[in-house]
Scaffold this active site. Structure first.
Site, short mmCIF file in Angstrom:
data_model
loop_
_atom_site.label_atom_id
_atom_site.label_comp_id
_atom_site.label_asym_id
_atom_site.label_seq_id
_atom_site.Cartn_x
_atom_site.Cartn_y
_atom_site.Cartn_z
N GLY A 178 3.87 -0.25 -1.35
CA GLY A 178 3.75 -0.87 -2.66
C GLY A 178 4.96 -0.59 -3.53
O GLY A 178 5.41 -1.45 -4.29
N TYR A 233 0.84 -1.19 0.00
CA TYR A 233 0.00 0.00 0.00
C TYR A 233 0.88 1.24 0.00
O TYR A 233 1.81 1.37 0.80
CB TYR A 233 -0.91 -0.03 1.23
CG TYR A 233 -1.87 1.14 1.37
CD1 TYR A 233 -2.35 1.82 0.26
CD2 TYR A 233 -2.32 1.54 2.61
CE1 TYR A 233 -3.23 2.88 0.38
CE2 TYR A 233 -3.22 2.59 2.76
CZ TYR A 233 -3.66 3.26 1.65
OH TYR A 233 -4.55 4.30 1.77
N CYS A 234 0.60 2.18 -0.91
CA CYS A 234 1.29 3.47 -0.97
C CYS A 234 2.80 3.22 -1.14
O CYS A 234 3.20 2.47 -2.02
CB CYS A 234 0.94 4.28 0.27
SG CYS A 234 1.53 6.00 0.26
N LEU A 235 3.64 3.84 -0.32
CA LEU A 235 5.08 3.62 -0.45
C LEU A 235 5.47 2.18 -0.14
O LEU A 235 6.50 1.71 -0.61
CB LEU A 235 5.84 4.58 0.47
CG LEU A 235 5.88 6.04 0.02
CD1 LEU A 235 6.51 6.91 1.09
CD2 LEU A 235 6.62 6.19 -1.29
N MET A 293 -1.58 -1.15 -4.11
CA MET A 293 -2.73 -0.30 -3.80
C MET A 293 -2.28 1.15 -3.68
O MET A 293 -1.51 1.49 -2.78
CB MET A 293 -3.39 -0.75 -2.49
CG MET A 293 -3.85 -2.19 -2.50
SD MET A 293 -4.92 -2.62 -1.08
CE MET A 293 -3.89 -2.15 0.31
#
Length: 607
Positions: free
Chosen positions: A342, A338-340, A366
């Site tokens: 990811g 998720y975010c960083l 994500m």
């Protein structure tokens, strides 16, 4: 047979592993000389002190921005005439609006607030004289939006940054901020006899004391960690100085053979994905018959200033994969970032592909970017001057602190996140109503100095990952080497990871890829549980090796589907899994991974 060239020894110490730190040596800032003259420390200390006073915003970058815009506009007389005409037209529109305004039948206003601006939602803003004040402000805002459009020769970043700075300045003088000009404040003051202003003063004093002390506010009643939030049942099965690995207890008699690893961003506490039981993505996954593991990052202190991006990959993501391989041996792993988190997962996956490590059954990203050329409004804060300024501030304190990050994110949507809240809290006397996501949002974390410097430079400034210049262990990695199927999610109104930037994963990878675009923003679009009202998503599939389709064409050709994207994803995960089996044990004591304590663990409580 699976090759695990990155796997470390299976038996690992269960307790925290101390990170050796040499003091008073500071982290080596990228782009500086290792044998820097000792006097350079004086310069850094001064710049660090200035950065503390300005909240980490470089005054040099601001001066350069204004100068670039003003000089290019000064040499464009035609554009100046155009702006003069635009100002005249706006004044005429205001005069016409005023002349046609009669009580009880207001005319259609010539200027409308932006879709995300909720400062003028009170009905009385449509009545004189409030409507005139509102329209005058919006007319000024409209003119400045036009004045800060691109001028030939002006750098786009300076153009966008000038518009952003003007917006910040205009927001301070919005009529909604002043009690004598805001109809909602005047009405509430008359109704309560001024009690709202007295209660607002108490709120303002409390917030000022909290800002000065930087004390961590405990969560309110009904939002306790481990009881109300982050309450999915599980155990800590591994811990080092960077993260705790949580394994969640099964909720079904049979589970998918392949476990799921959740890699959150280190800029946030992991429980954004495990909020209340009804909107917990982790709880939903477990309930759908998946064995779920999640990383809970530490909240680093000054002693951890030297933690690097490579530490987060090797002793973070890879250590988690090693632990899962020991607890659920012989099975591939569905990895979700998720975010960083990811972005880090993409780096780890490309490195694994390069080195022949095929443990990943699938990869889910994500709201995560692998290319940062269109990384949204966060890029407005980043250039060489700004990054060097932040590095000097971190050089002094060892990390980027919570308020410094929070201010940057809040200023992107200052209309709502700063000024609307301030009016509600200080002039209307309304206390903040807690919710699971606002409690999480206030539970911010720090960023280690070295790691923060490295990812700002290598990813945001230099965009090395998608440019084929990002090296791991001395060798460049390539996203196109990833062969595991991918599921990529963007969110429609994301201002942190814009969906068209997230979509670029399709451009830089060749694997089988499913792309989902869901309604709402960076957090709200991900927390889109089944039953959430008025939600939709678009989904498209690209087979491995297919030709590229640009995002606008993809959007136009893809019809929205009503509902939550979560069932779409879990169905995709199930299709990429092999079989159902009995749930694995919690931890693997014989392999060096005994349960260490109940979830959500200890790192989540670090403040």
């Amino acid at each position: 047979m699976r090759k695990t060239t990155h796997s470390t020894a299976l038996k690992k110490p269960a307790g925290p592993v101390p990170m050796p730190v040499s003091h008073p040596q500071r982290f080596p800032v990228a782009g500086t000389q290792a044998d820097e003259h000792p006097y350079a420390g004086i310069d850094r200390a001064i710049r660090g002190a200035v950065a503390q006073a300005t909240g980490g915003v470089s005054p040099f970058a601001l001066v350069e921005t204004w100068t670039d815009w003003a000089l290019h506009l000064a040499r464009a007389p035609g554009r100046q005439l155009e702006l003069a005409e635009h100002a005249r037209d706006n004044v005429l529109k205001l005069m016409d609006f005023t002349a046609r305004s009669v009580p009880g039948s207001p005319p259609k206003p010539p200027f409308e607030p932006k879709f995300y601006d909720h400062r003028f939602t009170d009905p009385d803003w449509q009545n004189m004289p409030f409507s005139l004040w509102q329209q005058s402000f919006l007319a000024t805002q409209d003119w400045w939006d036009h004045a800060t459009e691109e001028v030939r020769g002006l750098r786009k970043q300076d153009c966008d940054r000038t518009r952003f700075l003007v917006r910040q300045l205009l927001d301070t003088v919005s009529p909604s901020n002043f009690p004598g000009l805001n109809p909602e404040i005047l009405r509430e003051t008359a109704k309560t006899g001024g009690r709202n202003l007295a209660e607002g003063a108490v709120h303002a004093a409390d917030d000022m004391l909290h800002t000065l002390s930087q004390a961590h506010r405990p969560p309110p009643e009904g939002y306790q960690l481990g009881k109300d939030l982050a309450c999915t049942t599980g155990e800590v099965v591994y811990r080092n100085d960077i993260f705790e690995l949580l394994q969640y207890a099964p909720q079904t008699g049979k589970v998918r053979a392949e476990p799921v690893l959740i890699v959150p961003a280190w800029i946030m506490k992991y429980y954004i994905l495990d909020l209340s039981p009804h909107n917990s993505l982790i709880n939903y996954l477990v309930g759908q018959g998946f064995t779920v593991f999640a990383i809970s990052w530490c909240n680093p202190t000054a002693d951890q200033r030297n933690l690097s991006l490579e530490d987060y990959r090797k002793r973070g993501v890879m250590a988690a994969l090693d632990a899962i391989s020991a607890i659920v041996p012989g099975e591939k792993i569905h990895a979700n970032g998720y975010c960083l988190g990811g972005t880090m997962l993409a780096i780890a996956a490309a490195t694994m592909a390069r080195d022949g490590d095929d443990r990943l059954a699938s990869i889910t990203l994500m709201a995560a970017q692998v290319d940062f050329t269109e990384a949204g409004e966060l890029l407005l804060f980043l250039d060489e001057s700004q990054v060097a300024f932040l590095e000097d501030m971190m050089w002094a304190q060892g990390y980027l602190d919570r308020p410094q990050m929070a201010r940057a994110f809040a200023s992107i949507r200052a209309e709502d996140l700063i000024y609307t809240r301030a009016v509600q809290r200080y002039f209307l006397g309304k206390d903040d109503l807690p919710s699971d996501i606002t409690v999480w949002n206030a539970d911010t974390t720090r960023m280690p100095a070295r790691m923060h410097s490295e990812y700002l430079r290598s990813l945001f400034l230099e965009n090395r990952l998608s440019a084929g210049r990002f090296a791991v262990e001395g060798r460049v990695i390539a996203l196109k080497d990833i062969a595991a199927p991918m599921f990529v999610i963007g969110t429609e109104t994301d201002h942190i990871a814009p969906w068209k930037s997230v979509y670029k994963t399709r451009l830089f990878t060749d694997a089988d890829l499913t792309f989902v675009l869901t309604k709402s923003g960076h957090n709200g679009g991900i927390l889109s549980e089944p039953g959430h009202p008025r939600r939709h998503y678009r989904v498209g599939h690209r087979p491995a090796g297919a030709l590229y389709v640009d995002p606008d064409s993809w959007f136009g050709d893809t019809e929205p589907t009503l509902g939550s994207w979560w069932p779409e994803w879990t169905g995709w995960l199930a299709a990429k899994s092999t079989r159902m089996t009995s749930p694995p044990d919690i931890g693997a004591p014989d392999n060096g991974y005994p349960p260490l304590g109940p979830a959500p663990g200890t790192y989540i409580h670090q403040s």
